[in-house]
Design an enzyme around this catalytic site. Structure first.
Site, PDB file in Angstrom:
ATOM      1  N   HIS A  19      18.129   9.617 -35.259  1.00 35.70           N
ATOM      2  CA  HIS A  19      17.560  10.536 -34.273  1.00 35.70           C
ATOM      3  C   HIS A  19      16.445   9.849 -33.480  1.00 35.70           C
ATOM      4  O   HIS A  19      16.337  10.023 -32.262  1.00 35.70           O
ATOM      5  CB  HIS A  19      17.009  11.780 -34.972  1.00 35.70           C
ATOM      6  CG  HIS A  19      18.067  12.692 -35.504  1.00 35.70           C
ATOM      7  ND1 HIS A  19      18.223  13.991 -35.081  1.00 35.70           N
ATOM      8  CD2 HIS A  19      19.049  12.485 -36.422  1.00 35.70           C
ATOM      9  CE1 HIS A  19      19.246  14.542 -35.713  1.00 35.70           C
ATOM     10  NE2 HIS A  19      19.752  13.650 -36.537  1.00 35.70           N
ATOM     11  N   ASP A 116      14.061  18.328 -31.837  1.00 34.27           N
ATOM     12  CA  ASP A 116      15.359  18.730 -32.390  1.00 34.27           C
ATOM     13  C   ASP A 116      15.184  19.546 -33.669  1.00 34.27           C
ATOM     14  O   ASP A 116      15.207  20.769 -33.627  1.00 34.27           O
ATOM     15  CB  ASP A 116      16.330  17.547 -32.562  1.00 34.27           C
ATOM     16  CG  ASP A 116      15.742  16.369 -33.311  1.00 34.27           C
ATOM     17  OD1 ASP A 116      14.590  16.443 -33.771  1.00 34.27           O
ATOM     18  OD2 ASP A 116      16.455  15.352 -33.473  1.00 34.27           O
ATOM     19  N   THR A 137      21.149  15.882 -30.537  1.00 32.76           N
ATOM     20  CA  THR A 137      21.808  14.589 -30.716  1.00 32.76           C
ATOM     21  C   THR A 137      23.143  14.715 -31.435  1.00 32.76           C
ATOM     22  O   THR A 137      23.735  13.707 -31.815  1.00 32.76           O
ATOM     23  CB  THR A 137      20.889  13.624 -31.497  1.00 32.76           C
ATOM     24  OG1 THR A 137      20.514  14.235 -32.740  1.00 32.76           O
ATOM     25  CG2 THR A 137      19.633  13.316 -30.700  1.00 32.76           C
ATOM     26  N   GLN A 338      22.682  -2.029 -35.510  1.00 33.24           N
ATOM     27  CA  GLN A 338      24.023  -1.533 -35.198  1.00 33.24           C
ATOM     28  C   GLN A 338      24.397  -1.736 -33.735  1.00 33.24           C
ATOM     29  O   GLN A 338      25.521  -2.145 -33.433  1.00 33.24           O
ATOM     30  CB  GLN A 338      24.142  -0.056 -35.564  1.00 33.24           C
ATOM     31  CG  GLN A 338      25.511   0.535 -35.216  1.00 33.24           C
ATOM     32  CD  GLN A 338      25.812   1.790 -35.956  1.00 33.24           C
ATOM     33  OE1 GLN A 338      25.953   1.783 -37.168  1.00 33.24           O
ATOM     34  NE2 GLN A 338      25.912   2.891 -35.236  1.00 33.24           N
ATOM     35  N   TRP A 356      27.387  11.674 -34.214  1.00 35.75           N
ATOM     36  CA  TRP A 356      27.652  11.706 -32.773  1.00 35.75           C
ATOM     37  C   TRP A 356      27.149  10.439 -32.073  1.00 35.75           C
ATOM     38  O   TRP A 356      27.857   9.846 -31.253  1.00 35.75           O
ATOM     39  CB  TRP A 356      27.012  12.950 -32.158  1.00 35.75           C
ATOM     40  CG  TRP A 356      27.383  13.182 -30.727  1.00 35.75           C
ATOM     41  CD1 TRP A 356      26.553  13.201 -29.648  1.00 35.75           C
ATOM     42  CD2 TRP A 356      28.698  13.440 -30.206  1.00 35.75           C
ATOM     43  NE1 TRP A 356      27.251  13.458 -28.495  1.00 35.75           N
ATOM     44  CE2 TRP A 356      28.580  13.608 -28.809  1.00 35.75           C
ATOM     45  CE3 TRP A 356      29.955  13.550 -30.804  1.00 35.75           C
ATOM     46  CZ2 TRP A 356      29.669  13.872 -27.999  1.00 35.75           C
ATOM     47  CZ3 TRP A 356      31.049  13.811 -29.986  1.00 35.75           C
ATOM     48  CH2 TRP A 356      30.895  13.965 -28.599  1.00 35.75           C
ATOM     49  N   GLY A 376      29.486  18.514 -42.288  1.00 36.19           N
ATOM     50  CA  GLY A 376      28.982  19.227 -41.117  1.00 36.19           C
ATOM     51  C   GLY A 376      29.632  18.856 -39.806  1.00 36.19           C
ATOM     52  O   GLY A 376      30.863  18.877 -39.645  1.00 36.19           O
TER      53      GLY A 376
END
Length: 458
Positions: A19, A116, A137, A338, A356, A376
């Site tokens: 995040h 968020d 996000t 990454q 996501w 989820g």
């Protein structure tokens, strides 16, 4: 406010590295447009992500001291610092820091605050005459599914497994549904409280949506058009799309050891496997995943967390695994770069848990997607990419137990990586390449419109 006036925006992301980096990506985009950013971040975590700050003259880090919480190991600041069962304690710590956030926002006096997971930000901001934007996000698919079925905007909540398996009434696509084991896991996850107020994740989302001045998504109509329109009808308040938020290349370079290792392989041949900063597989499933990578015959790099049953990743490796894959396979425990890994010319396939941000990063970098969703929103993201857009392949699992096998992992990798393996694979590769081009071409256009709407925010 004049349309050309720069804004002062505060960023308050959930204390998880995925995040935080996602908020930094949008911060870079907005700073490029001339906006000033105050970025709230746990004190020691700043050093892990400071290289993503490409506009240090406009993006200022604002350190947050993590309050003491019983059971939280000393020095823990983000979800990456603790095993999964202790993640709720990170949420507790963030909630307890609310008075510090209020003091800082009072002193900084930003025009807008992005948040968020901290559902209390909108009311706090309203007291200070600051606009709040719920910067989400995760996908619009996931938020729409949760709001309409599980929150039902004030009506009773669904508790039945059969009901949870099906898309909510009026949802744009009936193919996006949970399997039996996913529905059970979802209901179990939904019932777990987070933080000192004992609020569930879905409650936090609902309160955030209800109290904020606007919603914003790291998404675009090319990916989620019908679901965005559905959400607009559902929430009846401004919904802003930031687009794919194509990350600007960070100032750092890929670690020399990884650059050298990847450099030993041909372009687009390496499989990169990562499951994010929070996901830890069961030991038996981690072993099946690694054995599937081995069975594919391709070079691979797997960056994973240790299973809950053992202390280190090395303890969980299949017997004889390291010797068999030596020279073509690496298993890494801990943080990895990454974005730079996915950008490397040798990497051609991304095996992902379907967070996501990870899915969008994989798409933008031209990696073939192999999807193994865990919990989820990841499940809904995988169905969107696999069933609707057909830009990746989901690894087959058992309907009842939700377990995958080494063979199903290998088969999914071969589908997207071997040119003549299947007609399905050829279609997926063509669709993925087409969508990648669309996202690249629209990135700047979305950011321009996003910035304009923020400036004209009433």
């Amino acid at each position: 406010m004049e349309a050309h006036s720069p804004l002062h925006i505060a960023m308050c992301p959930w204390f998880a590295l995925g995040h935080i980096t996602s908020f930094l990506h949008i911060s870079n985009k907005l700073a490029k447009k001339g906006h000033k950013i105050s970025f709230f971040i746990p004190t020691k975590t700043q050093s892990k992500v400071s290289h993503f700050n490409l506009f240090p003259h406009l993006i200022s880090f604002v350190p947050i001291t993590i309050p003491l919480v019983d059971g939280l190991p000393p020095g823990s600041e983000t979800t990456n610092d603790v095993p999964r069962p202790l993640i709720p304690l990170i949420m507790t710590a963030m909630d307890r820091a609310e008075p510090d956030f209020e003091i800082l926002l009072h002193d900084l006096k930003p025009d807008i605050v992005f948040f968020d997971s901290a559902h209390w930000i909108p009311k706090l901001a309203r007291r200070l005459s600051i606009k709040s934007v719920f910067y989400i996000t995760v996908s619009a698919v996931a938020i729409g599914f949760n709001l309409s079925r599980n929150m039902k905007l004030g009506e009773s909540k669904a508790t039945d497994v059969a009901e949870a398996m099906q898309p909510p009434p009026g949802f744009p696509d009936s193919s996006i549904k949970r399997l039996l084991h996913e529905a059970r896991d979802y209901i179990d996850l939904r019932s777990k409280p987070l933080g000192p107020t004992n609020m569930r994740i879905q409650d936090r989302i609902y309160v955030g949506v209800q109290d904020c001045d606007a919603l914003a998504f790291k998404s675009c109509r090319e990916i989620e058009g019908p679901f965005v329109e559905y959400l607009e009808r559902l929430i009846l308040k401004p919904l802003l799309l930031a687009g794919p938020v194509l990350p600007v290349r960070p100032l750092s370079t890929l670690e020399e050891k990884w650059a050298n290792w990847l450099g030993g392989f041909k372009p687009c041949t390496v499989v990169y496997c990562a499951f994010g900063s929070e996901t830890a597989l069961r030991k038996d499933q981690l072993q099946e995943l690694l054995l599937g990578l081995e069975l594919s015959g391709l070079p691979f790099l797997a960056a994973l967390r240790p299973p809950l049953e053992v202390a280190t990743l090395k303890e969980a490796l299949p017997e004889g695994f390291e010797e068999r894959v030596r020279g073509r396979g690496v298993v890494h425990e801990g943080w990895i770069q990454q974005q730079l890994m996915l950008e490397h010319k040798s990497v051609g396939c991304f095996v992902t848990h379907c967070g996501w941000g990870s899915l969008v990063e994989g798409l933008l970098n031209g990696c073939e997607l192999v999807m193994i969703p865990q919990v989820g929103d990841q499940v809904l993201n995988a169905r969107l990419m696999g069933n609707n857009l057909k830009v990746g392949v989901e690894v087959a699992k058992g309907e009842e137990d939700g377990l995958f096998t080494r063979e199903s992992v290998c088969n999914a990798i071969r589908t997207v990586m071997e040119e003549n393996y299947s007609e399905v694979g050829r279609e997926i590769r063509a669709n993925r390449a087409k969508l990648q081009d669309q996202l690249f071409n629209k990135d700047e256009e979305y950011i321009d419109e996003f910035s304009r709407k923020l400036v004209l925010f009433p």
